[in-house]
Each structure stands twice: as structure tokens, then as C-alpha cells.
Design a protein around this motif. Structure first.
Motif, short mmCIF file in Angstrom:
data_model
loop_
_atom_site.label_atom_id
_atom_site.label_comp_id
_atom_site.label_asym_id
_atom_site.label_seq_id
_atom_site.Cartn_x
_atom_site.Cartn_y
_atom_site.Cartn_z
N LYS A 107 26.52 -20.33 37.78
CA LYS A 107 25.38 -19.82 36.99
C LYS A 107 25.10 -20.72 35.79
CE LYS A 107 25.63 -15.27 38.83
NZ LYS A 107 25.60 -13.84 38.69
N GLU A 108 26.18 -21.18 35.16
CA GLU A 108 26.06 -22.09 34.04
C GLU A 108 25.24 -23.33 34.44
OE1 GLU A 108 27.31 -20.71 31.44
OE2 GLU A 108 26.77 -22.43 30.18
N GLY A 109 25.54 -23.82 35.63
CA GLY A 109 24.85 -25.02 36.13
C GLY A 109 23.35 -24.79 36.25
N TYR A 110 22.96 -23.62 36.72
CA TYR A 110 21.52 -23.35 36.86
C TYR A 110 20.85 -23.23 35.48
CZ TYR A 110 17.04 -21.47 38.34
OH TYR A 110 15.69 -21.30 38.54
N ILE A 111 21.53 -22.58 34.55
CA ILE A 111 20.96 -22.47 33.19
C ILE A 111 20.82 -23.87 32.58
CG2 ILE A 111 21.35 -21.53 30.86
CD1 ILE A 111 22.70 -19.11 32.27
N ASN A 112 21.83 -24.72 32.79
CA ASN A 112 21.73 -26.10 32.29
C ASN A 112 20.55 -26.83 32.93
OD1 ASN A 112 23.95 -25.75 30.68
ND2 ASN A 112 25.40 -26.59 32.18
N LEU A 113 20.36 -26.60 34.22
CA LEU A 113 19.24 -27.24 34.92
C LEU A 113 17.90 -26.82 34.29
CD1 LEU A 113 18.35 -28.90 37.54
CD2 LEU A 113 18.08 -26.66 38.62
N ILE A 114 17.78 -25.53 34.01
CA ILE A 114 16.53 -25.04 33.39
C ILE A 114 16.34 -25.72 32.03
CG2 ILE A 114 15.34 -23.04 32.40
CD1 ILE A 114 16.80 -21.27 34.45
N ILE A 115 17.42 -25.73 31.23
CA ILE A 115 17.30 -26.23 29.86
C ILE A 115 17.13 -27.76 29.82
CG2 ILE A 115 18.57 -26.51 27.67
CD1 ILE A 115 19.70 -23.67 28.14
N ASP A 116 17.92 -28.45 30.63
CA ASP A 116 17.95 -29.92 30.50
C ASP A 116 16.85 -30.61 31.31
OD1 ASP A 116 20.15 -29.57 28.92
OD2 ASP A 116 21.59 -29.86 30.55
N GLU A 117 16.48 -30.01 32.44
CA GLU A 117 15.50 -30.71 33.30
C GLU A 117 14.16 -30.02 33.40
OE1 GLU A 117 16.99 -32.27 37.04
OE2 GLU A 117 19.00 -32.36 36.14
N MET A 118 14.19 -28.71 33.66
CA MET A 118 12.89 -28.05 33.90
C MET A 118 12.07 -27.91 32.62
SD MET A 118 13.59 -25.05 36.64
CE MET A 118 14.85 -25.08 37.86
N LEU A 119 12.70 -27.34 31.59
CA LEU A 119 11.94 -27.07 30.35
C LEU A 119 11.25 -28.32 29.79
CD1 LEU A 119 13.79 -24.55 28.01
CD2 LEU A 119 11.34 -24.63 28.48
N PRO A 120 12.00 -29.45 29.65
CA PRO A 120 11.34 -30.65 29.09
C PRO A 120 10.14 -31.08 29.93
CG PRO A 120 13.72 -30.96 29.17
CD PRO A 120 13.44 -29.67 29.89
N ARG A 121 10.27 -30.97 31.25
CA ARG A 121 9.19 -31.40 32.14
C ARG A 121 7.98 -30.45 32.02
NH1 ARG A 121 9.20 -34.02 37.29
NH2 ARG A 121 6.98 -34.34 37.64
N VAL A 122 8.27 -29.16 32.05
CA VAL A 122 7.20 -28.15 31.94
C VAL A 122 6.46 -28.33 30.61
CG1 VAL A 122 6.81 -25.66 31.60
CG2 VAL A 122 8.28 -26.47 33.47
N ALA A 123 7.24 -28.55 29.55
CA ALA A 123 6.62 -28.70 28.23
C ALA A 123 5.84 -30.00 28.15
CB ALA A 123 7.69 -28.64 27.14
N SER A 124 6.40 -31.10 28.67
CA SER A 124 5.70 -32.38 28.51
C SER A 124 4.40 -32.39 29.31
CB SER A 124 6.60 -33.55 28.91
OG SER A 124 6.72 -33.61 30.31
N GLU A 125 4.35 -31.63 30.40
CA GLU A 125 3.09 -31.56 31.16
C GLU A 125 2.19 -30.42 30.67
OE1 GLU A 125 3.30 -31.95 35.41
OE2 GLU A 125 5.06 -33.23 35.30
N GLY A 126 2.63 -29.72 29.63
CA GLY A 126 1.81 -28.64 29.06
C GLY A 126 1.49 -27.54 30.05
N LEU A 127 2.47 -27.20 30.90
CA LEU A 127 2.20 -26.28 32.00
C LEU A 127 2.42 -24.81 31.63
CD1 LEU A 127 3.74 -28.31 34.95
CD2 LEU A 127 1.34 -27.62 34.74
N ALA A 128 3.04 -24.51 30.49
CA ALA A 128 3.32 -23.11 30.18
C ALA A 128 2.97 -22.76 28.74
CB ALA A 128 4.79 -22.81 30.44
N ASP A 129 2.54 -21.53 28.56
CA ASP A 129 2.29 -21.01 27.22
C ASP A 129 3.50 -20.24 26.70
OD1 ASP A 129 -0.66 -21.60 27.06
OD2 ASP A 129 -0.63 -20.35 28.86
N TYR A 130 4.23 -19.59 27.63
CA TYR A 130 5.32 -18.70 27.22
C TYR A 130 6.55 -18.90 28.09
CZ TYR A 130 1.41 -16.43 24.92
OH TYR A 130 0.30 -16.20 24.16
N MET A 131 7.68 -18.38 27.59
CA MET A 131 8.96 -18.47 28.30
C MET A 131 9.43 -17.05 28.63
SD MET A 131 11.55 -20.44 29.16
CE MET A 131 13.30 -20.33 29.48
#
Ligand code: NIG
Ligand code: FE
Length: 408
Positions: free
Chosen positions: A195-219
Motif C-alpha cells: 500500500k505504501e508503494g501505491y501512495i508513493n506512486l501517487i505522490i511522486d509520479e501521478m500528482l506532479p504530472r497531473v499538476a504540471s498538465e493542469g488536469l485537476a482542480d481538487y484532490m
């Protein structure tokens, strides 16, 4: 372009220029300001002015609508949906009727994981077409602004695909759409033991990408035992805050999960579901600007106990209602039906329920300056009803669509 609506039997949820309620709380929710026998002028998609027919000024309009016998309301703001999905889950519906619980289905790899598999197998353009059809259907029943979540990808590519579909809907639809990033909805199969690994994946890989592409308003995070607990939620929300994503979270659907308190602490715009709410949760919400959003359509469809709306309104909270439209726990985005459930099961009055899906829905999406009431200067996203005798008739006449037209 000027459109004049005449002979409106009831113009509902009006606000004068000097009023500026961002939300209605507690006892104020019982009051739905209305004008009987009114007119309203729209200029270039904005509410220009309104008043009583007895005081109708001389004016020019390009189009006139005769609303005799009809009500006009601010369009519904549906602040919580999972409208982008690949396939229905009617098989699980039958399993539940036969006694298998929603949680058991999820544990056995059904539920959200079932939706994730189907979504990852579907190409983006088909996902878009299906989602657009659903969006058009809810607009036809009066939804004039909507939030849509990701959360059926559960991997970088799948989550990006969902968020790109939401962005495309936003570009092409005539109503405001907000996007919420919900990778923390469930653990994908390959991370079941990590589970830790998936949370790390969200934080380290998904979030930066989602934010840099401006794809989300909320979390969003599904903060619930067996899914993401309070410390997990804190980590995820702290990481999201660094990218400027404010939380709107799933909390207290299945247990007293601590989700309400953690949401309030992280300045969540809303905490949603709230089947399990006691005094500690109400107290936390009272000292905050977080909007408590109830999703009784899910409680209805899962046969669970309902949210304690009366206790919350009587305590002074600004209760919001939203559909939770999704293939598992609430396969309906019909707000008129939601109002019926709110009135009959949560014992909200029609006025409280309409405030909850208009002004308070707008507040739960940060759109209260543009939508949610009939006020000069706000967007003219309006509902024109069929010929009906009263506001109460909308939830009373359940299962029927009394929305004649969404004006956007
Ligand atoms: O809000 N509870 C979490 N998420 C959704 C349901 C997701 C699903 O069953 O597909 C909800 O009820
Ligand atoms: Fe939901």
C-alpha cells in the motif's frame, strides 16, 4: 443577445445585489427567497435583472420566453460525481440483492477494481463518447454545473486518460465542469501487498504530472478503513497542497473513519458522503469553512442508513447534496430523484433540499460567485420547469422529469 422570460409563476432562490451569501447554513436553509409572478432578463448568458411582472419596465429583447405556470430556478450544481466510467456494474447489483455486501464485493476484486479494469481496457475516444452521453442526460434533468472525479484508472496512464476525458468534456460542454484527482480511491491489484508503494506512486509520479498538465482542480481521497486511513490521507493531502490542489474528500461512508476531522484540518472545500456523523464530526465542521456534502443516493442504492441531515442542519451547518453518480453505489445523476430521497428519507424540506443543490452546491465547488442563486451578474444557468403547481411538486412527483429545459 437578450432573452426575456415573462410570467414566471415562481422565480426561486433570488438574491438582491446587496446580499452576498456564499452559502446557506442551518435555519437559513429553510428559507428559499422567491418572487411570485416574475420576469427575468438574460444578457449575453448573464443574469441582467429580474423583478415582479407588476413592475415590468419597458425593454427590448431578442427572444422572449413565456413561462406561464412554470418555475425558474438556478440550475442544479452537482458537486460530486464519477460520471466518467467505462461500464455498468449491474451484475454486482444482483449479487448485493442476494446478500453479498458492497465491501465484500470490493474485497474480492469487484467494485472499484472492476471499474478500473474496464476503464483501462477502453480507448480514450470511446470513454469520451460514453461520458458525453451521460453528461447530456444529466443536463436534460437540470444539472447546470458539475464536478467529475478520476479514480477508475488507478495507474498513471489510466488516471491521465480519465482526466483528459474530463478536460475534453469541459472544453466542449456548455456548463462549468470541475475535475478532481482521485487516484487514492482503491489499491490496484499489483499493490495489494504494498500500500505504501501505491501512495508513493501517487505522490511522486501521478500528482506532479497531473499538476504540471493542469488536469485537476481538487484532490480526493477515499478515507475509510480498508482503503486509505487518516495518516495516509494526511500524507496525500499534504502532497496535493504543494501543488495547490485543495481537498474534497470521501469521508465517513462506511465507518467513523476520522475523515471529517482530517478534511477540516486540511481546509477541505467539502467532505462528502457522511453516513457516519456524530457530535465530534458536527463540532469539527462547525468551526470550519468545509462544506458537509451528503450523498443519500448512494445510501439509497446500497440500502445503508441515511445521513443525519436534520441533526446537521439543526446544529447550524451548511448542508450540501450531490448525486455521487457512479456505476457501483449510485448509477443515477438525476437530481430531482435525489431531492425526493432527501425529503422523504433525510426529512429535509423542499426548500432546504433546493438550497443544498444550488447555493451550497456552488459553494462546494468554489463557484458561489458565479452560480447557485438568481442574482444580477451571475451566470444564467437556469432551470425552466414544466407547468407544475409548486416547488414541492418537484420532489413529490418522484421518478418523473419536471424539468422542461436547462437554459445555459
Ligand atoms: O462515492 N465510495 C467510494 N467511491 C464511490 C463509489 C465507487 C464505486 O463503487 O465505483 C462512492 O460511493
Ligand atoms: Fe463518490
Amino acid at each position: 443577445m437578450r432573452t426575456l422570460i415573462l410570467n414566471i409563476s415562481k422565480l426561486c432562490n433570488t438574491e438582491t445585489p446587496s446580499e452576498s451569501a456564499a452559502r446557506r447554513s442551518g435555519i437559513a436553509m429553510t428559507h428559499l427567497p422567491c418572487l411570485d409572478n416574475a420576469w427575468l432578463l438574460i444578457e449575453n448568458r448573464i443574469i441582467h435583472s429580474f423583478g415582479l411582472m407588476s413592475d415590468l419596465p419597458e425593454m427590448h429583447a431578442d427572444e422572449t420566453i413565456d413561462a406561464t405556470g412554470r418555475l425558474v430556478l438556478p440550475a442544479w450544481v452537482d458537486s460530486h460525481t464519477h460520471l466518467v466510467f467505462a461500464a455498468p456494474r449491474d451484475g454486482e447489483f444482483v449479487d448485493r440483492i442476494k446478500g453479498v455486501s458492497y465491501e465484500e464485493i470490493a474485497r474480492k476484486g469487484g467494485g472499484i477494481l472492476n471499474s478500473a479494469k474496464r476503464l483501462n481496457d477502453m480507448d480514450e475516444s470511446e470513454l469520451y463518447d460514453q461520458s458525453l452521453a451521460r453528461l447530456n442526460a444529466v443536463m436534460a434533468t437540470g444539472t447546470g454545473a458539475i464536478e467529475i472525479k478520476s479514480g477508475y484508472g488507478l495507474c498513471l496512464e489510466g488516471e491521465l486518460k480519465m482526466l483528459r476525458v474530463i478536460r475534453k468534456l469541459r472544453e466542449n460542454a456548455p456548463i462549468p465542469i470541475k475535475a478532481t484527482f482521485l487516484a487514492a480511491h482503491a489499491y490496484p491489484v499489483e499493490y495489494k501487498q504494498d500500500k505504501e508503494g501505491y501512495i508513493n506512486l501517487i505522490i511522486d509520479e501521478m500528482l506532479p504530472r497531473v499538476a504540471s498538465e493542469g488536469l485537476a482542480d481538487y484532490m480526493d481521497v477515499f478515507c475509510e478503513e480498508g482503503f486509505f486511513d487518516v495518516p495516509d490521507t494526511e500524507r496525500l493531502l499534504d502532497a496535493a497542497a504543494k501543488f495547490g490542489l485543495r481537498p474534497k474528500i470521501h469521508a465517513n461512508q462506511l465507518q467513523y473513519s476520522g475523515g471529517v476531522q482530517v478534511g477540516v484540518l486540511h481546509r477541505a472545500l467539502s467532505v462528502d458522503h457522511l453516513e457516519c456523523v456524530g457530535y465530534a464530526e458536527i463540532l469539527a465542521l462547525l468551526g470550519s469553512t468545509t462544506i458537509p456534502t451528503l450523498l443519500p443516493g448512494a445510501a439509497f442504492f446500497l440500502g445503508m442508513h441515511y445521513q443525519p441531515a436534520r441533526k446537521m442542519i439543526d446544529a447550524g451547518l451548511p448542508v450540501c447534496l450531490a448525486s455521487d453518480y457512479n456505476p457501483g453505489s449510485c448509477p443515477s445523476g438525476n437530481i430531482s430523484l435525489l431531492l425526493t430521497i432527501a425529503c422523504t428519507q433525510l426529512r429535509m424540506t423542499p426548500e432546504e433540499a433546493v438550497n443544498a443543490v444550488t447555493i451550497n452546491g456552488a459553494a462546494a465547488l468554489g463557484l458561489h460567485n458565479e452560480l447557485g442563486t438568481i442574482k444580477a451578474g451571475k451566470k444564467a444557468n437556469l432551470i425552466l420547469t414544466r407547468k407544475i403547481p409548486s416547488l414541492a411538486y418537484i420532489p413529490y412527483d418522484y421518478g418523473n422529469n419536471n424539468i422542461e429545459r436547462l437554459i445555459v
